[in-house]
Design an enzyme around this catalytic site. Structure first.
Site, PDB file in Angstrom:
ATOM      1  N   ASP A   1     -11.900  35.020 -42.436  1.00 34.31           N
ATOM      2  CA  ASP A   1     -13.296  34.967 -41.989  1.00 34.31           C
ATOM      3  C   ASP A   1     -14.007  36.144 -42.642  1.00 34.31           C
ATOM      4  OD1 ASP A   1     -15.622  34.283 -40.527  1.00 34.31           O
ATOM      5  OD2 ASP A   1     -15.112  35.683 -38.930  1.00 34.31           O
ATOM      6  N   SER A   2     -15.327  36.169 -42.501  1.00 35.38           N
ATOM      7  CA  SER A   2     -16.091  37.310 -43.011  1.00 35.38           C
ATOM      8  C   SER A   2     -15.794  38.565 -42.192  1.00 35.38           C
ATOM      9  CB  SER A   2     -17.581  37.005 -42.923  1.00 35.38           C
ATOM     10  OG  SER A   2     -17.940  36.805 -41.571  1.00 35.38           O
TER      11      SER A   2
ATOM     12  N   TYR B   1     -21.652  36.671 -43.985  1.00 36.52           N
ATOM     13  CA  TYR B   1     -21.775  35.654 -45.036  1.00 36.52           C
ATOM     14  C   TYR B   1     -23.025  34.784 -44.834  1.00 36.52           C
ATOM     15  CZ  TYR B   1     -16.851  36.062 -46.730  1.00 36.52           C
ATOM     16  OH  TYR B   1     -15.660  36.480 -47.272  1.00 36.52           O
ATOM     17  N   GLY B   2     -23.472  34.723 -43.589  1.00 41.27           N
ATOM     18  CA  GLY B   2     -24.494  33.744 -43.201  1.00 41.27           C
ATOM     19  C   GLY B   2     -25.797  33.793 -43.977  1.00 41.27           C
TER      20      GLY B   2
ATOM     21  N   CYS C   1     -20.481  29.097 -35.034  1.00 43.84           N
ATOM     22  CA  CYS C   1     -20.063  30.275 -35.804  1.00 43.84           C
ATOM     23  C   CYS C   1     -18.879  30.869 -35.049  1.00 43.84           C
ATOM     24  CB  CYS C   1     -21.207  31.286 -35.881  1.00 43.84           C
ATOM     25  SG  CYS C   1     -20.733  32.896 -36.551  1.00 43.84           S
TER      26      CYS C   1
ATOM     27  N   CYS D   1     -14.191  30.156 -40.522  1.00 43.45           N
ATOM     28  CA  CYS D   1     -15.587  30.561 -40.671  1.00 43.45           C
ATOM     29  C   CYS D   1     -16.391  29.301 -40.972  1.00 43.45           C
ATOM     30  CB  CYS D   1     -15.659  31.550 -41.835  1.00 43.45           C
ATOM     31  SG  CYS D   1     -17.318  32.007 -42.333  1.00 43.45           S
ATOM     32  N   ASN D   2     -17.341  28.988 -40.110  1.00 48.63           N
ATOM     33  CA  ASN D   2     -18.168  27.789 -40.332  1.00 48.63           C
ATOM     34  C   ASN D   2     -18.980  27.915 -41.616  1.00 48.63           C
ATOM     35  OD1 ASN D   2     -18.427  26.108 -37.460  1.00 48.63           O
ATOM     36  ND2 ASN D   2     -17.923  28.265 -37.189  1.00 48.63           N
ATOM     37  N   THR D   3     -19.466  29.125 -41.888  1.00 46.55           N
ATOM     38  CA  THR D   3     -20.307  29.326 -43.070  1.00 46.55           C
ATOM     39  C   THR D   3     -19.502  29.071 -44.344  1.00 46.55           C
ATOM     40  OG1 THR D   3     -21.416  31.049 -41.786  1.00 46.55           O
ATOM     41  CG2 THR D   3     -21.932  30.945 -44.129  1.00 46.55           C
TER      42      THR D   3
HETATM   43  N1  DGL Z   1     -17.902  33.746 -38.529  1.00 44.24           N
HETATM   44  C1  DGL Z   1     -18.588  33.067 -39.543  1.00 44.24           C
HETATM   45  C2  DGL Z   1     -19.004  31.679 -39.200  1.00 44.24           C
HETATM   46  O1  DGL Z   1     -18.276  31.019 -38.487  1.00 44.24           O
HETATM   47  C3  DGL Z   1     -19.464  33.841 -40.479  1.00 44.24           C
HETATM   48  C4  DGL Z   1     -20.548  34.624 -39.917  1.00 44.24           C
HETATM   49  C5  DGL Z   1     -21.196  35.454 -40.991  1.00 44.24           C
HETATM   50  O2  DGL Z   1     -20.482  36.178 -41.683  1.00 44.24           O
HETATM   51  O3  DGL Z   1     -22.408  35.368 -41.112  1.00 44.24           O
HETATM   52  O4  DGL Z   1     -20.008  31.191 -39.644  1.00 44.24           O
END
Ligand code: DGL
Length: 258
Positions: free
Chosen positions: A11-12, A43-44, A183, A74-76
């Protein structure tokens, strides 16, 4: 089928540990390697190209550590990069996407809310899935600032409460009965979110579904571990403090460049 290599999870930052916990609980005999790319978080707000490049870098580190399967926690990263990852690497991937389906299928008001990053909500993959549920009104909200506050260890700050109220109040007024946490950082906000939402609004995230999917892939394609070395390993490339505290100091966190 036996395969003693570890499962890689990235993940980020610390958010993916919500997924890692579900995997660790369901598959306690598997060794896991967790990667928090916290030097590059969040990452978003990044472009798709940046998210793909960072995701590839993370995958390469996990492959150097012989991972047999990689969970993009990580969804992003999933919604922006999993197609490219699957095209470029032979290892099986499990991704995480906002759980629109169970929310839309069970909603009585036909209105659901989704809180996710800008990168996720703007992605082609997310929008394709959302289109499949056109009978449900989906209220999309970017969680501006939430990931940064979590990464800085400010989970319970007044600023967090203020941001959450401003994102959730319009959803309550629009009569949502499901809130999808899109997220992997946001499950850590559930206690604060519950204080804001009326009791009848259900909160869903995808952690357990990802763990079940991981188990299925091990069973069908990859193989389970029979090794006695099941100690999880955690890596960060910036400050380890918040990850250590979210893990309640149970596991060592190694700082490394990757
Ligand atoms: N935890 C991440 C997600 O599920 C990334 C969040 C991020 O880094 O902005 O989207």
């Amino acid at each position: 089928m036996i395969n003693n290599n570890p499962i890689g999870v990235f993940d980020s930052g610390i958010g993916g540990t919500s997924i890692w916990s579900a995997i660790h609980e369901l598959l306690p005999n598997e060794k896991t390697i967790y990667l928090a790319d916290n030097k590059n978080a969040p990452y978003g707000q990044r472009s798709k190209e940046e998210i793909v490049a960072l995701s590839k870098k993370n995958v390469e580190f996990l492959l150097e550590n012989n991972c047999k399967l990689i969970v993009v926690a990580c969804n992003t990263a999933t919604t922006n990069a999993i197609v490219e990852l699957r095209a470029d690497y032979d290892v099986p991937f499990v991704g995480i996407e906002p759980a629109i389906k169970p929310a839309a299928n069970n909603s009585k008001t036909q209105v659901i809310g989704i809180l996710a990053t800008k990168g996720t909500l703007n992605s082609e993959l997310f929008n394709k899935t959302a289109e499949m549920f056109h009978n449900t009104k989906i209220i999309e909200q970017v969680g501006h600032g939430l990931v940064q506050l979590i990464e800085d260890g400010n989970l319970y700050s007044p600023e967090m409460t203020q941001l959450l109220e401003s994102y959730l109040q319009p959803m309550i007024e629009a009569n949502i009965d499901y809130l999808v946490l899109g997220c992997s950082h946001y499950p850590y906000l559930i206690p604060q979110i519950k204080k804001i939402l009326p009791d009848h609004i259900k909160i869903i995230d995808s952690g357990e579904a990802v763990a079940r999917q991981t188990k299925n892939l091990l069973k069908e394609k990859v193989g389970f571990s029979e090794s006695t070395d099941t100690d999880p390993v955690f890596y960060v490339n910036s400050n380890p403090k918040v990850l250590e505290s979210i893990l309640e100091y149970k596991y060592p966190v190694i700082k490394k460049d990757f």
